[in-house]
Design a protein around this motif. Structure first.
Motif, PDB file in Angstrom:
ATOM      1  N   VAL A 217       0.814  -1.187   0.039  1.00 56.60           N
ATOM      2  CA  VAL A 217      -0.050  -0.163  -0.157  1.00 56.60           C
ATOM      3  C   VAL A 217       0.995   1.298  -0.028  1.00 56.60           C
ATOM      4  CG1 VAL A 217      -1.881   1.392   1.141  1.00 56.60           C
ATOM      5  CG2 VAL A 217      -1.831  -1.128   1.075  1.00 56.60           C
ATOM      6  N   LEU A 218       0.468   2.003  -0.844  1.00 58.57           N
ATOM      7  CA  LEU A 218       1.475   3.286  -1.142  1.00 58.57           C
ATOM      8  C   LEU A 218       0.722   4.491  -1.091  1.00 58.57           C
ATOM      9  CD1 LEU A 218       2.600   1.143  -3.222  1.00 58.57           C
ATOM     10  CD2 LEU A 218       4.338   2.930  -3.482  1.00 58.57           C
ATOM     11  N   HIS A 219       1.148   5.614  -0.335  1.00 55.15           N
ATOM     12  CA  HIS A 219       0.765   7.135  -0.401  1.00 55.15           C
ATOM     13  C   HIS A 219       1.448   7.727  -1.208  1.00 55.15           C
ATOM     14  CE1 HIS A 219      -0.786  10.795   1.764  1.00 55.15           C
ATOM     15  NE2 HIS A 219      -1.652  10.676   0.900  1.00 55.15           N
ATOM     16  N   TRP A 220       0.561   8.439  -2.434  1.00 60.59           N
ATOM     17  CA  TRP A 220       1.232   9.317  -3.319  1.00 60.59           C
ATOM     18  C   TRP A 220       0.677  10.502  -3.339  1.00 60.59           C
ATOM     19  CZ3 TRP A 220      -0.294   8.483  -8.968  1.00 60.59           C
ATOM     20  CH2 TRP A 220       0.467   9.509  -9.945  1.00 60.59           C
ATOM     21  N   VAL A 221       1.267  11.789  -3.251  1.00 61.31           N
ATOM     22  CA  VAL A 221       0.700  13.236  -3.658  1.00 61.31           C
ATOM     23  C   VAL A 221       1.455  13.692  -4.641  1.00 61.31           C
ATOM     24  CG1 VAL A 221       0.350  15.184  -2.220  1.00 61.31           C
ATOM     25  CG2 VAL A 221       0.399  13.106  -0.848  1.00 61.31           C
ATOM     26  N   THR A 222       0.782  14.179  -5.386  1.00 62.92           N
ATOM     27  CA  THR A 222       1.483  14.933  -6.796  1.00 62.92           C
ATOM     28  C   THR A 222       0.873  16.076  -7.093  1.00 62.92           C
ATOM     29  OG1 THR A 222       1.634  14.391  -9.019  1.00 62.92           O
ATOM     30  CG2 THR A 222      -0.389  13.311  -8.326  1.00 62.92           C
ATOM     31  N   HIS A 223       1.580  17.195  -7.463  1.00 65.47           N
ATOM     32  CA  HIS A 223       1.054  18.457  -8.158  1.00 65.47           C
ATOM     33  C   HIS A 223       0.344  18.106  -9.318  1.00 65.47           C
ATOM     34  CE1 HIS A 223       3.445  20.763  -5.829  1.00 65.47           C
ATOM     35  NE2 HIS A 223       4.607  20.207  -6.038  1.00 65.47           N
ATOM     36  N   PHE A 224      -1.094  18.925  -9.580  1.00 65.81           N
ATOM     37  CA  PHE A 224      -1.775  19.011 -10.718  1.00 65.81           C
ATOM     38  C   PHE A 224      -1.512  20.114 -11.497  1.00 65.81           C
ATOM     39  CE2 PHE A 224      -3.325  14.850 -10.402  1.00 65.81           C
ATOM     40  CZ  PHE A 224      -4.461  14.512 -11.085  1.00 65.81           C
ATOM     41  N   PRO A 225      -1.705  20.411 -12.598  1.00 66.54           N
ATOM     42  CA  PRO A 225      -1.549  21.572 -13.301  1.00 66.54           C
ATOM     43  C   PRO A 225      -2.360  22.705 -12.814  1.00 66.54           C
ATOM     44  CG  PRO A 225      -1.836  19.897 -14.938  1.00 66.54           C
ATOM     45  CD  PRO A 225      -2.225  19.261 -13.675  1.00 66.54           C
ATOM     46  N   TYR A 226      -1.770  23.858 -12.680  1.00 69.67           N
ATOM     47  CA  TYR A 226      -2.377  24.915 -12.351  1.00 69.67           C
ATOM     48  C   TYR A 226      -3.718  25.551 -12.868  1.00 69.67           C
ATOM     49  CZ  TYR A 226      -3.097  29.976 -10.578  1.00 69.67           C
ATOM     50  OH  TYR A 226      -3.630  31.050 -10.231  1.00 69.67           O
ATOM     51  N   PRO A 227      -4.571  25.846 -12.226  1.00 71.91           N
ATOM     52  CA  PRO A 227      -4.943  26.255 -11.113  1.00 71.91           C
ATOM     53  C   PRO A 227      -5.402  24.860 -10.130  1.00 71.91           C
ATOM     54  CG  PRO A 227      -6.827  26.936 -12.363  1.00 71.91           C
ATOM     55  CD  PRO A 227      -5.991  26.011 -13.128  1.00 71.91           C
ATOM     56  N   MET A 228      -5.284  23.798 -10.517  1.00 76.85           N
ATOM     57  CA  MET A 228      -6.072  22.779  -9.785  1.00 76.85           C
ATOM     58  C   MET A 228      -5.138  22.321  -8.402  1.00 76.85           C
ATOM     59  SD  MET A 228      -7.363  20.008 -12.482  1.00 76.85           S
ATOM     60  CE  MET A 228      -5.732  19.908 -13.609  1.00 76.85           C
ATOM     61  N   TYR A 229      -5.803  21.992  -7.553  1.00 76.39           N
ATOM     62  CA  TYR A 229      -5.220  21.392  -6.358  1.00 76.39           C
ATOM     63  C   TYR A 229      -4.438  20.216  -6.596  1.00 76.39           C
ATOM     64  CZ  TYR A 229      -8.616  24.451  -3.748  1.00 76.39           C
ATOM     65  OH  TYR A 229      -9.278  25.507  -3.190  1.00 76.39           O
ATOM     66  N   SER A 230      -3.511  19.841  -5.571  1.00 76.65           N
ATOM     67  CA  SER A 230      -2.727  18.473  -5.642  1.00 76.65           C
ATOM     68  C   SER A 230      -3.654  17.537  -5.298  1.00 76.65           C
ATOM     69  CB  SER A 230      -1.396  18.742  -4.755  1.00 76.65           C
ATOM     70  OG  SER A 230      -0.773  19.976  -5.244  1.00 76.65           O
ATOM     71  N   ARG A 231      -3.283  16.287  -5.808  1.00 82.31           N
ATOM     72  CA  ARG A 231      -4.199  15.139  -5.612  1.00 82.31           C
ATOM     73  C   ARG A 231      -3.171  14.243  -4.830  1.00 82.31           C
ATOM     74  NH1 ARG A 231      -7.464  18.860  -7.916  1.00 82.31           N
ATOM     75  NH2 ARG A 231      -9.213  17.864  -9.021  1.00 82.31           N
ATOM     76  N   ASP A 232      -3.996  13.364  -4.093  1.00 87.28           N
ATOM     77  CA  ASP A 232      -3.341  12.361  -3.305  1.00 87.28           C
ATOM     78  C   ASP A 232      -3.999  10.964  -3.524  1.00 87.28           C
ATOM     79  OD1 ASP A 232      -5.635  12.537  -1.427  1.00 87.28           O
ATOM     80  OD2 ASP A 232      -4.151  11.994   0.128  1.00 87.28           O
ATOM     81  N   TYR A 233      -3.253  10.078  -3.565  1.00 85.75           N
ATOM     82  CA  TYR A 233      -3.618   8.690  -4.072  1.00 85.75           C
ATOM     83  C   TYR A 233      -3.225   7.730  -2.625  1.00 85.75           C
ATOM     84  CZ  TYR A 233      -3.960  10.311  -8.917  1.00 85.75           C
ATOM     85  OH  TYR A 233      -4.280  11.044 -10.139  1.00 85.75           O
ATOM     86  N   VAL A 234      -4.348   6.892  -2.537  1.00 87.00           N
ATOM     87  CA  VAL A 234      -3.925   5.718  -1.753  1.00 87.00           C
ATOM     88  C   VAL A 234      -4.030   4.446  -2.346  1.00 87.00           C
ATOM     89  CG1 VAL A 234      -4.072   4.365   0.538  1.00 87.00           C
ATOM     90  CG2 VAL A 234      -4.231   6.925   0.619  1.00 87.00           C
ATOM     91  N   TYR A 235      -3.225   3.645  -2.528  1.00 87.38           N
ATOM     92  CA  TYR A 235      -3.203   2.720  -3.742  1.00 87.38           C
ATOM     93  C   TYR A 235      -2.323   1.227  -3.449  1.00 87.38           C
ATOM     94  CZ  TYR A 235       0.991   4.002  -6.007  1.00 87.38           C
ATOM     95  OH  TYR A 235       2.510   4.195  -6.349  1.00 87.38           O
ATOM     96  N   VAL A 236      -2.926   0.259  -3.500  1.00 84.81           N
ATOM     97  CA  VAL A 236      -2.012  -1.094  -3.376  1.00 84.81           C
ATOM     98  C   VAL A 236      -1.687  -1.504  -4.837  1.00 84.81           C
ATOM     99  CG1 VAL A 236      -4.280  -2.357  -3.765  1.00 84.81           C
ATOM    100  CG2 VAL A 236      -2.327  -3.516  -2.603  1.00 84.81           C
ATOM    101  N   ARG A 237      -0.281  -1.967  -4.863  1.00 81.93           N
ATOM    102  CA  ARG A 237       0.311  -2.465  -6.003  1.00 81.93           C
ATOM    103  C   ARG A 237       0.947  -3.807  -5.792  1.00 81.93           C
ATOM    104  NH1 ARG A 237       5.904   1.220  -6.595  1.00 81.93           N
ATOM    105  NH2 ARG A 237       7.016  -0.175  -5.094  1.00 81.93           N
ATOM    106  N   ARG A 238       1.008  -4.459  -7.025  1.00 84.89           N
ATOM    107  CA  ARG A 238       1.663  -5.691  -7.030  1.00 84.89           C
ATOM    108  C   ARG A 238       2.329  -6.184  -8.258  1.00 84.89           C
ATOM    109  NH1 ARG A 238      -1.021 -11.873  -6.020  1.00 84.89           N
ATOM    110  NH2 ARG A 238       0.702 -13.045  -6.030  1.00 84.89           N
ATOM    111  N   TYR A 239       3.664  -6.546  -7.983  1.00 86.34           N
ATOM    112  CA  TYR A 239       4.302  -7.055  -9.455  1.00 86.34           C
ATOM    113  C   TYR A 239       4.679  -8.345  -9.323  1.00 86.34           C
ATOM    114  CZ  TYR A 239       8.589  -6.697  -6.480  1.00 86.34           C
ATOM    115  OH  TYR A 239       9.773  -7.078  -5.440  1.00 86.34           O
ATOM    116  N   SER A 240       4.879  -8.914 -10.508  1.00 87.48           N
ATOM    117  CA  SER A 240       5.398 -10.246 -10.663  1.00 87.48           C
ATOM    118  C   SER A 240       6.412 -10.323 -11.844  1.00 87.48           C
ATOM    119  CB  SER A 240       4.050 -11.111 -10.976  1.00 87.48           C
ATOM    120  OG  SER A 240       4.526 -12.352 -11.196  1.00 87.48           O
ATOM    121  N   VAL A 241       7.438 -11.208 -11.781  1.00 83.99           N
ATOM    122  CA  VAL A 241       8.209 -11.611 -12.927  1.00 83.99           C
ATOM    123  C   VAL A 241       8.314 -12.827 -13.180  1.00 83.99           C
ATOM    124  CG1 VAL A 241      10.617 -11.259 -13.537  1.00 83.99           C
ATOM    125  CG2 VAL A 241       9.757  -9.398 -12.122  1.00 83.99           C
TER     126      VAL A 241
END
Length: 375
Positions: A217-241
């Motif tokens: 589970v990750l918490h990601w906060v990112t800028h959005f293009p002006y004049p929008m507020y920044s967004r934050d995401y809480v998401y689960v990820r899984r990888y496989s090789v």
């Protein structure tokens, strides 16, 4: 919840009744409110008590048992219990093998249609011809056809409407020949390195890991293009090789986590999915691979659909190019990147807590109040 609704209904009835019989109804409404408040306080006290007596893992086991008993009888009781206990239980939130396999199957279907990318007369057809047939039907449950948005030599972008919404799902098929699949994959997974090469990142950290599946589970906060507020995401990820079948896959989707409550500083994105599949041309350590990225989210903007589509359609190629450039720097040893392929998911550092395996775990993240529309 039932008692609260009953109290409200009784209070409304008392107001409509006026003086005649209103006193008795008002008394009943007050009693319902008292009982509701008492039960909520009691639940909070029980959660605090168990929090002092038991470890996180023991609480997860207890919560899993309670959820199974309540699942068929109490609707969202399990979510309430998870919120009160302050834990994230993995049984339904972890990414399953079936989700990884579906993404790989999509890549296989696209590879079977390799002629789509060889003839200019056919190039503008979507990667899934079945979707076109289904999209011509007016049923809301049918998938819409893919529409070509961008067509370059080594990069092709499609989109299609998501039924019942004003949003699009996007699909990118691309090729790189100057970096290895291992390098490209590691750069995507390395959260510390991304903070350096992606200037839009405000915060990116692993909150919790699951020892059963390797999901994070990750918490990601990112800028959005002006004049929008920044967004934050809480998401689960899984990888496989998959070394045997020569394929890599990374799947992510939004979840709720009690450790990351909604902040008034950011707009929480609650609908988000991403699937990346990488197919080496030769091996994981030789230059050259194809990739398939399927992506959708709801950024909760007040802008028209075409504006949001333009932002995503222009932003996605820009992000992938930044990712490619960052991979080149890692390849040239300008910066060290962790090797996620040779390491197990739970050997990737200790910045996040890991949950111990237990067959009796389940839960949902805490629910936040309804969100208003933001720019």
């Amino acid at each position: 919840m039932f008692q609260r609704r009953l109290a409200g209904a009784v209070a409304a009835a008392a107001a409509r009744a006026g003086l005649r019989g209103g006193g008795l109804l008002a008394l009943l409404a007050n009693q319902c409110r008292f009982v509701t408040g008492l039960r909520v306080r009691r639940a909070q006290q029980i959660a605090q008590l168990y929090g002092r007596l038991y470890s996180d893992n023991a609480r997860r086991v207890l919560l899993g048992r309670l959820w199974r008993r309540l699942r068929g009888r109490a609707g969202h009781a399990s979510g309430v219990m998870a919120a009160l206990a302050g834990v994230f239980v993995w049984d339904e939130e972890r990414i399953q093998e079936e989700e990884l396999q579906r993404s790989i199957d999509e890549m296989k279907r696209l590879e079977e249609m390799s002629t789509v990318f060889q003839s200019s007369g056919v190039e503008r057809h979507p990667p899934e011809p079945k979707s076109q047939t289904e999209g011509n039907e007016d049923s809301g449950g049918k998938e819409q056809p893919w529409e070509m948005v961008m067509d370059k030599k080594h990069f092709k972008l499609w989109r299609r409407p998501i039924a019942g919404t004003h949003l699009y799902q996007y699909r990118v098929f691309g090729t790189y020949t100057d970096v290895t699949p291992r390098q490209f994959f590691n750069v995507q997974l390395d959260t510390e390195y991304r903070k350096k090469w992606d200037a839009l990142v405000i915060k990116l950290e692993v909150i919790e890991r699951d020892v059963v599946s390797g999901s994070e589970v990750l918490h990601w906060v990112t800028h959005f293009p002006y004049p929008m507020y920044s967004r934050d995401y809480v998401y689960v990820r899984r990888y496989s090789v998959d070394q045997e079948n020569n394929v890599m896959v990374l799947v992510s989707r939004a979840v709720e986590h009690p450790s990351v409550p909604e902040s008034p500083e950011f707009v929480r994105v609650r609908s988000y999915e991403s699937q990346m599949v990488i197919r080496p041309h030769k091996s994981f350590d030789e230059n050259g691979f194809d990739y398939l990225l399927t992506y959708s989210d709801n950024p909760q903007t007040v802008f028209p659909r075409y504006c949001v589509s333009w932002m995503v359609s222009s932003g996605m190629p820009d992000f992938l190019e930044k990712l490619h450039t960052a991979t080149l720097k890692a390849k040239n040893m300008e910066i060290k990147v962790k090797d996620y392929i040779s390491s197990k998911p739970l050997e990737m550092g200790s910045e996040a807590k890991a949950t111990s395996p237990s067959p009796e775990r389940k839960g949902e993240g805490s629910r936040s109040p309804p969100r208003i529309e933001y720019a």
